[in-house]
Design an enzyme around this catalytic site. Structure first.
Site, PDB file in Angstrom:
ATOM      1  N   GLU A   1       3.952  -2.274 -10.484  1.00 52.12           N
ATOM      2  CA  GLU A   1       4.639  -2.377  -9.199  1.00 52.12           C
ATOM      3  C   GLU A   1       5.675  -3.497  -9.217  1.00 52.12           C
ATOM      4  OE1 GLU A   1       2.263  -0.864  -5.637  1.00 52.12           O
ATOM      5  OE2 GLU A   1       2.481  -2.985  -5.172  1.00 52.12           O
TER       6      GLU A   1
ATOM      7  N   GLU B   1       8.615  -2.350 -11.134  1.00 52.16           N
ATOM      8  CA  GLU B   1       9.404  -1.424 -10.324  1.00 52.16           C
ATOM      9  C   GLU B   1      10.230  -2.188  -9.283  1.00 52.16           C
ATOM     10  OE1 GLU B   1       6.933   1.520  -8.467  1.00 52.16           O
ATOM     11  OE2 GLU B   1       8.635   2.660  -7.705  1.00 52.16           O
TER      12      GLU B   1
ATOM     13  N   CYS C   1      -0.946   1.115  -2.710  1.00 51.08           N
ATOM     14  CA  CYS C   1      -2.347   1.032  -3.167  1.00 51.08           C
ATOM     15  C   CYS C   1      -3.302   1.704  -2.205  1.00 51.08           C
ATOM     16  CB  CYS C   1      -2.807  -0.407  -3.261  1.00 51.08           C
ATOM     17  SG  CYS C   1      -1.697  -1.445  -4.122  1.00 51.08           S
TER      18      CYS C   1
ATOM     19  N   SER D   1       6.496   2.523  -3.655  1.00 50.42           N
ATOM     20  CA  SER D   1       6.331   2.432  -5.101  1.00 50.42           C
ATOM     21  C   SER D   1       5.637   3.694  -5.593  1.00 50.42           C
ATOM     22  CB  SER D   1       5.467   1.210  -5.423  1.00 50.42           C
ATOM     23  OG  SER D   1       4.940   1.317  -6.715  1.00 50.42           O
TER      24      SER D   1
ATOM     25  N   LYS E   1     -10.565   6.479   0.046  1.00 47.99           N
ATOM     26  CA  LYS E   1     -10.661   6.560  -1.422  1.00 47.99           C
ATOM     27  C   LYS E   1     -11.443   7.803  -1.843  1.00 47.99           C
ATOM     28  CE  LYS E   1      -8.495   2.815  -2.740  1.00 47.99           C
ATOM     29  NZ  LYS E   1      -7.268   2.926  -3.535  1.00 47.99           N
TER      30      LYS E   1
ATOM     31  N   GLU F   1      -8.823  10.293  -1.730  1.00 48.21           N
ATOM     32  CA  GLU F   1      -7.807  10.055  -2.763  1.00 48.21           C
ATOM     33  C   GLU F   1      -8.239  10.636  -4.115  1.00 48.21           C
ATOM     34  OE1 GLU F   1      -7.275   6.024  -4.286  1.00 48.21           O
ATOM     35  OE2 GLU F   1      -5.113   6.261  -4.160  1.00 48.21           O
TER      36      GLU F   1
ATOM     37  N   GLU G   1      -3.420  15.938  -7.940  1.00 48.38           N
ATOM     38  CA  GLU G   1      -2.588  15.291  -8.966  1.00 48.38           C
ATOM     39  C   GLU G   1      -3.364  14.249  -9.761  1.00 48.38           C
ATOM     40  OE1 GLU G   1      -2.119  15.229  -5.675  1.00 48.38           O
ATOM     41  OE2 GLU G   1      -1.336  13.313  -4.952  1.00 48.38           O
TER      42      GLU G   1
ATOM     43  N   CYS H   1      -8.390  -4.332   3.110  1.00 46.58           N
ATOM     44  CA  CYS H   1      -9.613  -3.668   2.629  1.00 46.58           C
ATOM     45  C   CYS H   1     -10.889  -4.352   3.121  1.00 46.58           C
ATOM     46  CB  CYS H   1      -9.629  -3.626   1.104  1.00 46.58           C
ATOM     47  SG  CYS H   1      -8.133  -2.913   0.422  1.00 46.58           S
TER      48      CYS H   1
END
Lengths: 157, 591
Positions: free
Chosen positions: B284, B287, B310, B330, B369, B372, B377, B514
């Site tokens: 990151e 980037e 994230c 990102s 999560k 996720e 993908e 979090c």
């Protein structure tokens, strides 16, 4: 699920009339229902997008108010007043007679799309209780025998 | 602040003017029971629909009982909190709520952690005098959240979180009277709705109407299967909250005991998501610097600000609500997913095992999560990079079920190589942490100079939206931070209108980041717990030998042996992702 560009444009015009103000949601839905006759899912989503509010919120309002409907009305929408005066003068029996004859429940539409049945609370004609509306036409002092006669008026047409 | 005199149960008190009876009573140590009311002080969030009527009190001179949560104290007010009339009314109210609530407490997911159960216990309910109709709804299972509306008491806390705090708008109160229920539009499943699975509804639900999808049984089954190598990663926010489930004070760091417990549970390798967080920073920050350098050199096509990526709740949010801006965040995957893809390639090779024989389990403070790891993908030939996600609460249950005496465990260390991490990775657990970690690395790479003071206090805290300008040796870098999706929405709208002048923005879906995730031990209305967890996160960072991601030796070795350099072809394939347009939940096409 599809909606034609023309109908999307109609909804946008209504929302613009109310300045895309989400506080005007009920008024927007009222006018939209007048335009389309009912508020199907896709119409609600276009309203939500235009007013920048959530679809769940729009549906919450639609499902809360009995005035709003998600099923198309019949060609001749029947409204039975079940306000206090009409109720004590037998509106429920009249309503049940309509249900029996049309074989539908409140909120439904007959298979031939001819009649739909709803109830409402007081049209301000308590002197004529019990009152039935078919479209804009008002029937007063309706009796059980009168129910079939009302339907006959429209079955002939 | 002006004070006024009031009486509660014939005792005199001085309380602040303008407070409600409930707040005033609390300030002088008088407990008034509440059920629907919710006040998260540090998050500036209050929910008082005055719906449940558990907090009713008598006020002298008033005929009816009044709800303490919504009645302002007036000078000389005489309040009765313990009269027989008050106590009986509360009992009646509670029994009426219970008359439409299942009584399967013994086998309920919230057994022992339920506000309604606690209230029934406190009120000494032994009989249910009212027998009425009961609500029955179809149970809704999404990849992360389970809805069992038979258990909903209509408090509306979830609606405040979903609509006001998060501005997600997945849930609404629908229908009327006895038929009214909290549901997505058209009573569709959560999975079809705009839900981001942030889990904040679950975090505040007083009952088991909204709970996480429980994967503990499946994980136990895999642990018992000798043909599988089961590895586990633990997110940074778990270690500062797990202790609460075992009686430790909020903010107690239990990293060593947690690692020991995971080893006792039978995981073959206990690794750290923090390792992957360092990896995330490598990608990151690279980037960011790439975009930044191009921008400073006058390239007008470059997209700024860079948004962190994230947080899966946040990713879902912009996919649903801001799909026109999906090329700004990102492309770096989240630490959880970076861990999974490296584990099932690099590590599997090192251990000499096949991908299909490796099971990757994550312990996360998060419910999103769970969703996720199920995204298409993040799988190869149908085999997901991360197989199962357990929340902090589920891990606590797993440890208790296994009969492990958590408090008496000796500290254990993470395994190598994917257990080594820096302090920069630890602070991922708090709002502001990811961007601080990125700054620590980006500064050194950009300026070619050593960063001596690694603590960026100006990026820390609990304010909803924070901004700061960091001096990159003469180049001012403007940083924005938002936590809570409602605040993310504000920043995104600024960007869309072209008003934003930030170079980089960190966004976390959950209030506090979090540490306040939907999978954490429940706060039960005490937001001080969040502050304690946040303090612990920064303490853990301070105690680390290495505090910059690019100095993590295991990460350096990973690049040397396997990935090459950040943003390399291989890194792109394994560590980056793409985003999708998920607006239009009704799948409407215009013709």
């Amino acid at each position: 699920m599809t909606i034609c560009e023309n109908n999307v444009a109609k909804i946008e015009i209504i929302c613009k009339e109310f300045n895309y103000d989400k506080g005007e949601l009920i008024n927007v839905l009222h006018k939209t229902q007048t335009t389309f006759g009912y508020l199907p899912e896709e119409v609600q989503q276009i309203v939500a997008q235009n007013l920048n509010t959530s679809l769940a919120h729009v549906y919450g309002v639609v499902s809360f108010y009995s005035f709003f409907t998600m099923t198309p009305k019949g060609k001749f929408p029947i409204n039975i007043c079940t306000g206090t005066a009409c109720y004590v003068r037998g509106a429920e029996k009249v309503l049940n007679e309509f249900k029996t004859l049309l074989k539908i429940k409140v909120g439904e539409t007959t298979k031939d799309d001819k009649f739909s049945l709803s109830n409402l609370r007081c049209v301000g004609a308590c002197g004529l209780a019990p009152v039935v509306l078919v479209g804009e036409k008002v029937y007063g002092r309706v009796t059980l025998d009168g129910v079939q006669k009302i339907l006959d008026d429209y079955n002939e047409s | 602040m002006d004070t006024i005199n009031i009486k509660i149960d014939n005792k005199n008190f001085q309380v602040a003017e303008g407070t409600t009876i409930l707040e005033a009573a609390k300030s002088v140590g008088v407990n008034i029971p509440t059920l629907c009311y919710m006040h998260l002080h540090h998050l500036n969030t209050t929910h008082k629909p005055t719906g449940c009527r558990m907090c009713v009190v008598e006020v002298a001179g008033r005929k009816n009982l009044v709800p303490a949560c919504a009645t302002e104290c007036l000078p000389g007010m005489e309040i009765k909190n313990q009269s027989i009339r008050v106590l009986n009314s509360r009992k009646t109210v509670l029994e009426l709520i219970l008359s439409d609530h299942p009584t399967d407490c013994l086998i309920c997911a919230k057994n022992g952690d339920c506000d309604l159960q606690s209230m029934a216990q406190e009120m000494g309910i032994r009989h249910l005098h009212y027998q009425g109709e009961q609500s029955h709804y179809i149970k809704d299972r999404s990849p992360a959240i389970k809805r069992d509306m038979d258990k909903c008491i209509g408090c509306g806390r979830c609606l405040t979180m979903c609509n006001d705090v998060q501005t997600v708008g997945a849930l609404s109160a629908i229908n009327r009277g006895f038929m009214s229920v909290v549901a997505p539009a058209f009573q569709m499943n959560l999975e079809e709705s705009v839900c981001t699975y942030c889990g904040q509804c679950v975090a505040v639900c007083p009952t088991a109407a909204l709970t996480e999808i429980d994967h503990t049984k499946t994980v136990i089954r895999h642990l018992a299967d000798p043909s599988k190598t089961v590895i586990v990663q633990t997110a940074p926010a778990v270690r500062v909250a797990l202790g609460e489930e075992f009686g430790y004070d909020p903010g107690t760091i239990v990293t060593g005991k947690m690692t020991a417990a995971l080893k006792d549970l039978g995981f073959d390798y206990v690794f750290d998501t923090d390792f992957a967080a360092d990896l995330t920073i490598m990608e990151e920050a690279t980037e960011l610097l790439d975009r930044l350098t191009r921008h400073l050199n006058g390239d007008t096509t470059v997209k700024l600000p860079l948004l962190t990526s994230c947080c899966p709740g946040w990713v879902s949010f912009f996919e649903h609500h801001f799909p026109d801006m999906k090329d700004i965040p990102s492309t770096a995957r989240s630490p959880q997913q970076m861990f999974g893809s490296i584990a099932k390639t690099y590590l599997a090779d090192k251990l000499g095992i096949k991908r299909k024989d490796m099971i990757v389990v994550s312990i996360m403070p998060c419910l999103a999560k769970k969703y996720e790891c199920s995204r298409d993908e993040f799988a190869t030939d149908g085999n997901p990079d991360v197989d199962f996600v357990l929340s902090t609460r589920e891990l606590a249950r797993l440890i208790k079920q296994a009969g492990i005496d958590f408090k008496s465990l000796e500290h254990a260390d993470f395994d190598k190589p994917m257990g080594e991490s820096s302090g920069a990775a630890v602070i991922f657990g708090s709002t502001g942490g990811v961007i601080e970690a990125a700054v620590r690395t980006a500064y050194e790479v950009f300026t070619n100079q050593k960063l001596h003071k690694v603590d960026f206090e100006q990026l820390r805290g609990m304010d909803w939206i924070r901004e700061s300008t960091i001096d990159f040796n003469g180049t001012p870098i403007k940083i924005g931070i938002a936590h809570g999706l409602g605040n993310a929405r504000k920043l995104l709208e600024e960007i869309r209108e072209g008003k934003s002048l930030y170079h980089a923005i960190e966004i976390m879906a959950c209030p506090g980041g979090c540490i306040g995730g939907g999978g954490q031990p429940l706060l039960h209305g005490d937001s001080n717990i969040l502050l304690a967890r946040q303090k612990a996160i920064y303490a853990e960072d301070k105690g680390k030998m290495i505090r910059k991601s690019h100095e993590n030796p295991s990460v350096k070795k990973l690049y040397e042996e396997f990935l090459g350099s950040p943003m390399s072809k291989k890194a792109h394939e394994l560590l980056h992702t793409q985003y999708f347009d998920k607006s239009n939940p009704m799948k409407i096409t215009k013709d």
